[in-house]
Design an enzyme around this catalytic site. Structure first.
Site, PDB file in Angstrom:
ATOM      1  N   ASP A 288       0.830  -1.116   0.143  1.00  0.00           N
ATOM      2  CA  ASP A 288       0.055   0.078  -0.006  1.00  0.00           C
ATOM      3  C   ASP A 288       0.868   1.116  -0.101  1.00  0.00           C
ATOM      4  OD1 ASP A 288      -2.408   1.454   0.606  1.00  0.00           O
ATOM      5  OD2 ASP A 288      -3.161  -0.487   1.451  1.00  0.00           O
TER       6      ASP A 288
ATOM      7  N   ASP B 137      -3.172   4.601  -2.076  1.00  0.00           N
ATOM      8  CA  ASP B 137      -4.461   5.322  -1.134  1.00  0.00           C
ATOM      9  C   ASP B 137      -5.094   6.538  -1.925  1.00  0.00           C
ATOM     10  OD1 ASP B 137      -5.656   4.512   1.149  1.00  0.00           O
ATOM     11  OD2 ASP B 137      -5.177   6.609   1.876  1.00  0.00           O
TER      12      ASP B 137
ATOM     13  N   GLU C  70      -6.478   3.468  -5.788  1.00  0.00           N
ATOM     14  CA  GLU C  70      -7.557   3.322  -5.093  1.00  0.00           C
ATOM     15  C   GLU C  70      -8.676   4.452  -5.454  1.00  0.00           C
ATOM     16  OE1 GLU C  70      -9.803   3.178  -0.686  1.00  0.00           O
ATOM     17  OE2 GLU C  70      -8.106   4.570  -1.047  1.00  0.00           O
TER      18      GLU C  70
ATOM     19  N   HIS D 141     -11.115  -3.809   3.025  1.00  0.00           N
ATOM     20  CA  HIS D 141     -10.856  -3.478   4.605  1.00  0.00           C
ATOM     21  C   HIS D 141     -11.947  -2.099   4.903  1.00  0.00           C
ATOM     22  CE1 HIS D 141      -8.029  -0.633   2.647  1.00  0.00           C
ATOM     23  NE2 HIS D 141      -8.048   0.019   3.529  1.00  0.00           N
ATOM     24  N   ASP D 142     -12.676  -1.497   3.865  1.00  0.00           N
ATOM     25  CA  ASP D 142     -13.223  -0.486   4.187  1.00  0.00           C
ATOM     26  C   ASP D 142     -14.853  -0.562   3.954  1.00  0.00           C
ATOM     27  OD1 ASP D 142     -11.099   1.343   4.747  1.00  0.00           O
ATOM     28  OD2 ASP D 142     -10.902   1.529   2.635  1.00  0.00           O
TER      29      ASP D 142
HETATM   30  C1  NOJ Z   1      -8.594   4.594   2.139  1.00  0.00           C
HETATM   31  C2  NOJ Z   1      -8.161   3.433   2.957  1.00  0.00           C
HETATM   32  O1  NOJ Z   1      -8.563   2.510   2.261  1.00  0.00           O
HETATM   33  C3  NOJ Z   1      -8.677   3.707   4.599  1.00  0.00           C
HETATM   34  O2  NOJ Z   1      -8.694   2.489   5.245  1.00  0.00           O
HETATM   35  C4  NOJ Z   1      -8.374   4.885   5.239  1.00  0.00           C
HETATM   36  O3  NOJ Z   1      -8.705   5.167   6.242  1.00  0.00           O
HETATM   37  C5  NOJ Z   1      -8.147   6.038   4.212  1.00  0.00           C
HETATM   38  N1  NOJ Z   1      -8.087   5.908   2.605  1.00  0.00           N
HETATM   39  C6  NOJ Z   1      -7.459   7.077   4.483  1.00  0.00           C
HETATM   40  O4  NOJ Z   1      -6.025   6.814   4.419  1.00  0.00           O
END
Ligand code: NOJ
Length: 532
Positions: A99, A201, A265, A326-327
């Site tokens: 990442d 990210d 992302e 994970h989000d």
């Molecule tokens: C996206 C990430 O996937 C997430 O987990 C994170 O909290 C935010 N970006 C901030 O970096």
């Protein structure tokens, strides 16, 4: 036939490092733990692992607040442990994707500490500092993605700094060329160590309006339901035209090394996701396609989605699909256990690189976390809206025993229930298990180029069933998915040999699909993508 390209023909597997495998018994996963599970990943049949951030971090956002872009947090191990992980992974034919978090650092990064020290600091311009508004309030109306203003006042120097996430995640100033070079060098640091690429990210956020204009209100905002940030349309904080130059520059850095990948992302509408390939494919190799994550789980909708995505792709741009991360809530919780099997068939038979999320292959569910145990700052800031991400980040289950084989200590998040059945060991040799289905699908995709890199054509749809075909000059497969929990008639008649069903066995000639059934048939004749 052209050579195999791992990130195009293969499958990516996301490891959330805190929750994958804990070798040292502190209740939090680590690099040694991951290293110990590489043979599992290789035998599962994936090609690459993407590891969420393991850099030194105060862990305010569990690693997405980086305090050193060139190190490893002691919680996870050290640089030697990362070298060993890369070495062993490569020895097993697995690629390693890290990442990379360029939009913001931690407020404890030496760059920010120096930046906030004085207005005259050489690092002041590494972050986004602005004077207060005339009333002393924040410089504009921008909101943090985690709730509240995106500005925090720093009394000693009398200015506000910008953070599109937590106040402990100050945004870097990507208009400063020195910042850009420092970040590109950090990428090279890892590429030289053998890392095979990056998942970047919130890449679409790195540039902000140079005039710091207010964002306009979002007329569709639903108070109490949506995250507070959705009060506004992020027209001046996301997807600015200048972002494209940064993406292209990152791609050039990655391309200084052979056979690497850049994944972005991107949470944007379809027409904007595909813009991140770049006008001449100089952007991300794979701008993440999250369309399945928010999609209604319906045959017609998903059929339409596939067609719209395929039509929107730029010429030569390679697609990709994601079911969870994970989000976002886990697929088994979103669609139920029976449909999670259909989802597996969908993900692994679509045209485009699939990204799997750890634990989805054994059907892990979101785990309800009592408020007192909540760890995720998003849930703490905006409680009760279902935005918290702890439920989908609970430890991987390896064995049906205390600690689930994840840890010999106390797991940092609860394991949840049904560990006795939802674990790798119990499903390993079980012919009907979800894990066995995933293995079969991964093997099939690996074996047949028609499935890994062939063309796709949506053949037909009815209210319950979606049918599409994957084909190249070596073979052709028909995939039929029943999104309902009733038996359902096939919208088209299918011919061919049944190579896989979510029920295990079945009659290849059947004109109906059983409830929640997905099937893959091998068609009698091969044809090239041009032939219809
Ligand atoms: C996206 C990430 O996937 C997430 O987990 C994170 O909290 C935010 N970006 C901030 O970096």
């Amino acid at each position: 036939m052209s050579e195999r390209v791992w990130w195009r023909d293969g499958v990516v597997y996301q490891v959330y490092p805190r929750s994958f495998a804990d070798a040292n018994g502190d209740g939090i996963g680590d690099l040694e733990g991951i290293r110990g599970k590489l043979s599992y990943l290789a035998s599962l049949g994936v090609d690459a692992l993407w590891i969420s951030p393991v850099y030194p971090s105060p862990m305010a956002d569990f690693g997405y607040d980086v305090s050193d872009y060139r190190g490893i947090d002691p919680l996870f191990g050290d640089i030697e442990a990362m070298d060993a992980l890369i070495h062993d992974a490569h020895g097993m034919g697995l690629k390693v994707i890290l990442d990379f978090v360029p939009n913001h650092s931690s407020d404890e990064h030496p760059w920010f500490r120096e930046s906030r020290r004085s207005r005259d600091s050489a690092f002041r311009d590494w972050y986004l500092w602005r004077d207060p508004a005339p009333d002393g309030g924040p410089p504009n109306n921008w909101l943090s993605n985690f709730g509240g203003s995106a500005w925090t006042f720093d009394a000693p120097t009398g200015q506000y700094y910008l953070h599109l996430f937590l106040d402990k995640q100050p945004d870097l100033n990507w208009r400063n060329p020195v910042v850009r070079e420092a970040m590109y060098d950090a990428m090279r640091f890892w590429l030289r160590r053998g890392v095979d690429g990056f998942r970047v990210d919130v890449i679409y956020h790195v540039m902000k309006d140079a005039g710091f204009r207010d964002n306009p209100p979002n007329p569709d905002y639903q108070p109490g339901v949506d995250a507070e940030a959705h009060r506004q349309l992020p027209v001046h904080t996301a997807d600015l035209p200048e972002v494209q130059g940064v993406v292209a520059a990152m791609r050039s850095v990655v391309d200084e090394f052979p056979d690497r990948v850049l994944i972005g992302e991107i949470y944007l509408p379809l027409d904007r996701i595909v813009a991140y390939y770049g006008q001449n494919l100089e952007g991300a190799n794979l701008p993440f396609n999250f369309l399945l994550i928010g999609a209604p789980w319906e045959a017609r909708f998903i059929g339409g989605l596939i067609e719209r995505y395929e039509a929107a792709l730029p010429k030569g741009g390679w697609p990709n699909w994601v079911l969870g991360n994970h989000d976002k809530p886990r697929i088994a919780s979103r669609v139920g256990d029976a449909q999670a099997r259909v989802a597996a068939v969908l993900l692994l038979t679509l045209r485009g690189t699939p990204t799997m999320y750890y634990g989805d292959e054994i059907g892990m569910h979101d785990v309800a976390i009592p408020f007192a145990d909540v760890r995720d700052p998003f849930e703490r800031n905006e409680p009760g809206k279902g935005l918290g991400r702890d439920p989908q980040r609970t430890p991987m289950r390896w064995f049906p025993r205390e600690g689930a084989g994840f840890t010999r200590g106390i797991p940092w998040l609860p394991l949840g229930d049904a560990v006795a059945t939802i674990n790798v060991d119990s499903q390993q040799h079980e012919p009907d298990s979800l894990l066995t289905l995933y293995r079969a699908l991964l093997a099939l995709r690996r074996e047949h180029t028609a499935l890994s890199r062939g063309a796709i054509k949506v053949l037909d749809c009815n209210d319950a069933v979606l049918v599409y075909e994957r084909f190249d000059d070596t073979g052709s497969f028909t995939v039929a998915l029943n999104f309902s929990d009733n038996d359902a008639a096939m919208p088209v008649s299918l011919a061919g040999e049944l190579v896989l069903s979510t029920y295990g066995e079945g009659d290849a000639q059947a004109t109906t699909l059983r409830a929640n059934e997905a099937r893959v048939l091998r068609s009698p004749s091969a044809r090239s993508p041009g032939q219809r």
